[in-house]
Enzyme design. Sequence first.
Site, short mmCIF file in Angstrom:
data_model
loop_
_atom_site.label_atom_id
_atom_site.label_comp_id
_atom_site.label_asym_id
_atom_site.label_seq_id
_atom_site.Cartn_x
_atom_site.Cartn_y
_atom_site.Cartn_z
N LYS A 42 6.75 34.68 36.05
CA LYS A 42 7.12 34.78 37.44
C LYS A 42 8.43 35.55 37.62
O LYS A 42 8.80 35.90 38.72
CB LYS A 42 7.32 33.36 38.02
N GLY A 43 9.13 35.80 36.52
CA GLY A 43 10.49 36.33 36.59
C GLY A 43 10.63 37.74 37.16
O GLY A 43 11.71 38.13 37.58
N ASP A 101 15.77 39.67 25.74
CA ASP A 101 16.73 38.94 24.92
C ASP A 101 16.43 39.23 23.45
O ASP A 101 16.95 40.20 22.89
CB ASP A 101 16.62 37.45 25.26
N LYS A 129 20.09 41.64 27.23
CA LYS A 129 21.08 40.88 26.45
C LYS A 129 21.00 41.39 25.02
O LYS A 129 20.34 40.78 24.17
CB LYS A 129 20.72 39.38 26.47
N VAL A 151 21.18 32.90 31.86
CA VAL A 151 21.40 33.28 33.26
C VAL A 151 20.21 32.91 34.13
O VAL A 151 19.08 32.83 33.65
CB VAL A 151 21.71 34.80 33.39
N ASP A 157 14.65 31.65 36.07
CA ASP A 157 14.69 30.20 36.34
C ASP A 157 15.29 29.41 35.18
O ASP A 157 15.46 29.91 34.07
CB ASP A 157 13.26 29.68 36.56
P1 5GP Z 1 12.67 37.55 24.66
O1 5GP Z 1 11.24 37.51 24.19
O2 5GP Z 1 13.21 38.95 24.81
O3 5GP Z 1 13.56 36.70 23.81
O4 5GP Z 1 12.72 36.84 26.06
C1 5GP Z 1 12.20 37.38 27.21
C2 5GP Z 1 11.91 36.31 28.21
O5 5GP Z 1 12.70 35.14 27.98
C3 5GP Z 1 12.31 36.75 29.60
O6 5GP Z 1 11.24 37.37 30.25
C4 5GP Z 1 12.72 35.47 30.27
O7 5GP Z 1 11.59 34.86 30.83
C5 5GP Z 1 13.23 34.61 29.14
N1 5GP Z 1 14.71 34.65 29.06
C6 5GP Z 1 15.46 35.25 28.12
N2 5GP Z 1 16.77 35.09 28.36
C7 5GP Z 1 16.84 34.37 29.50
C8 5GP Z 1 17.94 33.89 30.30
O8 5GP Z 1 19.13 34.08 30.03
N3 5GP Z 1 17.61 33.19 31.41
C9 5GP Z 1 16.32 32.94 31.77
N4 5GP Z 1 16.13 32.24 32.90
N5 5GP Z 1 15.27 33.38 31.05
C10 5GP Z 1 15.53 34.09 29.93
#
Ligand code: 5GP
Length: 177
Positions: A42-43, A101, A129, A151, A157
Amino acid sequence: MNKDIEKILVTTEQLKDLTSRLGKQISKDFQGKTPIFIGLLKGCNPFLSDLLKEVTIPCEVDYMKVSSYVGTESKGSITIINDVTCNVKGRDIIIVDDIVDTGRTTALIKNLFEQRDAKSVTLCCMLDKPEGRVVDIDVKYIGMVVPKAFVVGYGLDFNELYRNLPYIGVLKKELYE
Ligand code: 5GP
């Protein structure tokens, strides 16, 4: 400011500027093409909605829902909850996500659409990030780089709350530690 927010990282004004900048850049780079924007729910909402208003070329929009996080922790694998309805074969795809992230989610999604024979797969993330990265991934369009903190706001969320904040803020640690 919401009482659960420690500090604001990206203001409403900055969000407006970054969506405008990315929309203009994508319109320029994809001139003569008709890409499909695929938002990761949903982000991606409201980022994708605001971004689309700045896109001046013909385009299609679709959505996908995947799950990669539980609370504030990445699971390291994704599950497709709702798939796209469009046929991506031979099409230019722009994946739109809220934040990158570790890079695992975007890498897995990119790989998925490449396997489905998309012509090209380009990544667009509202926030980056880089300190959290474990997978080397090329995100072509990045709205803003943020430090390693959890964040929320503007689609992001914590356990389904705070998506409605009109800014991006750091959540107070005592709420999840
Ligand atoms: P990754 O697979 O790159 O570690 O994470 C991507 C997903 O993790 C993003 O689409 C998001 O939904 C969630 N996510 C990563 N960091 C954050 C954060 O700081 N805050 C929130 N609310 N979601 C995050």
